[in-house]
Design a protein around this motif. Structure first.
Motif, short mmCIF file in Angstrom:
data_model
loop_
_atom_site.label_atom_id
_atom_site.label_comp_id
_atom_site.label_asym_id
_atom_site.label_seq_id
_atom_site.Cartn_x
_atom_site.Cartn_y
_atom_site.Cartn_z
N ILE A 37 0.81 -1.22 0.00
CA ILE A 37 0.00 0.00 0.00
C ILE A 37 0.84 1.27 0.00
N PHE A 38 2.13 1.15 0.37
CA PHE A 38 2.99 2.32 0.28
C PHE A 38 3.40 2.60 -1.16
N ALA A 39 3.29 1.62 -2.01
CA ALA A 39 3.61 1.80 -3.42
C ALA A 39 2.37 2.21 -4.21
N GLY A 57 -2.38 7.23 -3.76
CA GLY A 57 -2.78 6.88 -2.41
C GLY A 57 -1.78 7.25 -1.34
N ILE A 58 -1.55 6.33 -0.46
CA ILE A 58 -0.74 6.58 0.73
C ILE A 58 0.74 6.82 0.38
N LYS A 59 1.15 6.46 -0.82
CA LYS A 59 2.52 6.74 -1.27
C LYS A 59 2.81 8.24 -1.19
N VAL A 60 1.87 9.06 -1.59
CA VAL A 60 2.02 10.52 -1.55
C VAL A 60 2.12 10.99 -0.09
N VAL A 61 1.28 10.44 0.76
CA VAL A 61 1.29 10.79 2.17
C VAL A 61 2.63 10.41 2.81
N LYS A 62 3.14 9.23 2.50
CA LYS A 62 4.41 8.77 3.05
C LYS A 62 5.54 9.72 2.65
N ASP A 67 9.34 14.01 4.09
CA ASP A 67 9.89 15.35 3.85
C ASP A 67 9.86 16.22 5.11
N LEU A 68 8.94 15.92 6.02
CA LEU A 68 8.83 16.65 7.29
C LEU A 68 9.60 15.96 8.42
#
Length: 85
Positions: A37-39, A57-62, A67-68
């Protein structure tokens, strides 16, 4: 249903460390699917034993959390739901 929970993990003058939990009571997914799901955005349908994958999906969130200088974890149980922290 989906619940969002915010916890203050650390407070000081320079920084505050917050933990965000997104908790759902959906179908969940098996542990071997969590890395996938991270991909890609993924949905597991237990009634048909299918695993649907969607780009994004969650790839963008990860990436945003990385980055933070943050971390992200996923815990999931079939028929109980998933928590993303």
């Amino acid at each position: 249903s989906v619940k969002i929970q915010v916890t203050v993990k650390e407070k000081n003058i320079d920084n505050n460390l917050l933990q965000f939990d997104v908790i759902d009571t959906g179908v969940g997914c098996t542990q071997d699917k969590i890395d996938i799901i991270f991909a890609q955005l993924a949905i597991e349908d237990q009634t048909k034993k299918n695993f649907y994958l969607f780009e994004g999906g969650i790839k963008v969130v990860k990436q945003f959390i990385h980055d933070l200088n943050g971390t992200i974890t996923v815990n999931s149980q079939i028929n109980k739901g998933t928590t993303v922290s």
